[in-house]
Design a protein around this motif. Structure first.
Motif, short mmCIF file in Angstrom:
data_model
loop_
_atom_site.label_atom_id
_atom_site.label_comp_id
_atom_site.label_asym_id
_atom_site.label_seq_id
_atom_site.Cartn_x
_atom_site.Cartn_y
_atom_site.Cartn_z
N ALA A 104 -1.68 19.48 5.60
CA ALA A 104 -2.45 19.16 6.62
C ALA A 104 -2.45 17.65 7.02
O ALA A 104 -2.78 17.12 8.39
CB ALA A 104 -3.86 19.75 6.46
N VAL A 105 -2.78 16.63 6.05
CA VAL A 105 -2.97 15.36 6.06
C VAL A 105 -1.53 14.79 6.44
O VAL A 105 -1.35 13.87 7.27
CB VAL A 105 -3.67 14.78 4.94
N ALA A 106 -0.57 15.10 6.07
CA ALA A 106 0.77 14.59 6.16
C ALA A 106 1.25 15.04 7.73
O ALA A 106 1.87 14.08 8.37
CB ALA A 106 1.95 15.25 5.34
N ARG A 107 0.63 16.06 8.23
CA ARG A 107 0.95 16.50 9.64
C ARG A 107 0.62 15.28 10.45
O ARG A 107 1.26 14.95 11.53
CB ARG A 107 0.42 17.92 10.01
N ILE A 108 -0.56 14.60 10.25
CA ILE A 108 -1.28 13.71 11.25
C ILE A 108 -0.15 12.42 10.99
O ILE A 108 0.24 11.82 12.26
CB ILE A 108 -2.35 13.47 10.86
N PHE A 109 0.28 12.42 9.79
CA PHE A 109 1.34 11.16 9.79
C PHE A 109 2.62 11.23 10.64
O PHE A 109 3.06 10.50 11.15
CB PHE A 109 1.55 10.82 8.43
N GLU A 110 2.93 12.52 10.58
CA GLU A 110 4.15 12.87 11.03
C GLU A 110 4.34 13.01 12.92
O GLU A 110 4.84 12.30 13.52
CB GLU A 110 4.68 14.33 10.86
N ILE A 111 3.01 13.67 13.26
CA ILE A 111 2.84 13.53 14.73
C ILE A 111 2.69 12.27 15.21
O ILE A 111 3.33 12.01 16.36
CB ILE A 111 1.43 14.40 15.17
N THR A 112 2.24 11.36 14.61
CA THR A 112 1.77 9.98 15.12
C THR A 112 3.01 8.98 15.08
O THR A 112 2.98 7.88 15.42
CB THR A 112 0.56 9.45 14.61
N ALA B 57 3.30 7.71 12.08
CA ALA B 57 2.89 6.66 11.01
C ALA B 57 3.72 6.67 9.70
O ALA B 57 3.54 5.92 8.94
CB ALA B 57 1.44 6.83 10.88
N HIS B 58 4.20 8.04 9.54
CA HIS B 58 5.28 8.17 8.35
C HIS B 58 6.32 7.18 8.24
O HIS B 58 6.66 7.04 7.21
CB HIS B 58 5.50 9.62 8.16
N THR B 59 6.71 6.65 9.19
CA THR B 59 7.66 5.81 9.51
C THR B 59 7.41 4.27 8.85
O THR B 59 8.18 3.67 8.26
CB THR B 59 8.59 5.58 10.56
N VAL B 60 6.15 4.04 8.73
CA VAL B 60 5.57 2.90 8.52
C VAL B 60 4.99 2.65 7.01
O VAL B 60 4.88 1.39 6.46
CB VAL B 60 4.66 1.92 9.39
N PHE B 61 4.76 3.81 6.33
CA PHE B 61 4.18 3.94 5.06
C PHE B 61 5.16 4.15 3.91
O PHE B 61 6.10 4.86 4.36
CB PHE B 61 3.05 4.84 5.07
N ASP B 62 4.77 3.61 2.87
CA ASP B 62 5.57 4.19 1.63
C ASP B 62 4.90 5.69 1.13
O ASP B 62 3.76 5.30 0.51
CB ASP B 62 5.49 3.09 0.72
N ILE B 63 5.36 6.50 1.22
CA ILE B 63 4.76 7.80 0.87
C ILE B 63 5.57 8.50 -0.42
O ILE B 63 6.69 8.86 -0.23
CB ILE B 63 4.87 8.88 2.17
N ARG B 64 4.68 8.60 -1.42
CA ARG B 64 5.34 9.40 -2.52
C ARG B 64 4.64 10.71 -2.73
O ARG B 64 3.63 10.97 -2.32
CB ARG B 64 5.21 8.38 -3.77
N LEU C 280 0.94 -1.07 -0.19
CA LEU C 280 -0.02 -0.03 0.00
C LEU C 280 0.82 1.32 0.02
O LEU C 280 1.81 1.27 0.70
CB LEU C 280 -0.91 0.17 1.15
N ILE C 281 0.69 2.14 -0.77
CA ILE C 281 1.60 3.51 -0.93
C ILE C 281 0.45 4.68 -1.08
O ILE C 281 -0.49 4.47 -1.73
CB ILE C 281 2.14 3.39 -2.65
N LEU C 282 1.01 5.53 -0.38
CA LEU C 282 0.24 6.73 -0.44
C LEU C 282 0.83 7.79 -1.08
O LEU C 282 2.22 7.82 -1.38
CB LEU C 282 0.21 7.37 1.32
N ALA C 283 0.11 8.75 -1.96
CA ALA C 283 0.88 9.58 -2.74
C ALA C 283 0.16 10.85 -2.54
O ALA C 283 -0.97 11.02 -2.40
CB ALA C 283 0.30 9.05 -4.15
N GLY C 284 0.75 12.03 -2.62
CA GLY C 284 0.06 13.23 -2.69
C GLY C 284 -0.55 13.78 -1.48
O GLY C 284 -1.49 14.63 -1.65
N LEU C 285 0.00 13.60 -0.45
CA LEU C 285 -0.13 14.08 0.86
C LEU C 285 -0.22 15.51 1.03
O LEU C 285 0.82 16.31 0.87
CB LEU C 285 0.24 13.50 2.07
N ARG C 286 -1.42 16.25 1.31
CA ARG C 286 -1.16 17.76 1.33
C ARG C 286 -0.76 18.00 2.95
O ARG C 286 -0.68 17.09 3.67
CB ARG C 286 -2.87 18.29 1.60
#
Length: 125
Positions: free
Chosen positions: A99-107, A109-116, A91-97
């Motif tokens: 405001a949305v990217a912030r919740i991944f950083e705060i928690t 979660a950005h370390t477990v997702f492949d974010i493009r 599962l790959i995430l793409a194009g996070l705005r």
């Protein structure tokens, strides 16, 4: 795989829509709007549809039109990531705005997702 929309606060508006399609051998799920406790069921449904697709092992969640995501939305994405991984896919995430990217950083979660940065880089193998 048709689009779906959740009921919104007004008769002609919806808080979240989720499109699903095949693109470059990937299933692309595109949530648009606000992903929260009231709208997460639609995303759950569409992610389950995508994960059940036998034509690909790559699920891309294109978030460029997602304006808001709370912890319930994050949990839905984490669960889908786990299901994809358990099935031997990704599962790959793409194009996070921002405001949305912030919740991944705060928690964290950005370390477990492949974010493009965008959809094009996410569907490229």
């Amino acid at each position: 795989m048709p689009s779906s929309a959740a009921e919104g606060t007004g008769p002609t508006t919806s808080r979240l829509t989720v499109d699903i399609r095949l693109q470059d051998r990937s299933v692309v799920v595109s949530p648009a709007g606000e992903l929260d406790h009231d709208s997460v069921a639609l995303l759950h449904e569409r992610l389950a549809d995508a994960l059940a697709n036998p034509d690909t092992d790559r699920l891309v969640v294109d978030c460029h039109d997602l304006r808001f995501c709370d912890s319930t939305g994050l949990n839905a994405l984490i669960a889908a990531r786990r299901e994809a991984h358990d099935a031997g896919g990704a599962l790959i995430l793409a194009g996070l705005r921002p405001a949305v990217a912030r919740i991944f950083e705060i928690t964290g979660a950005h370390t477990v997702f492949d974010i493009r940065p965008d959809l094009a880089s996410a569907v490229t193998r």
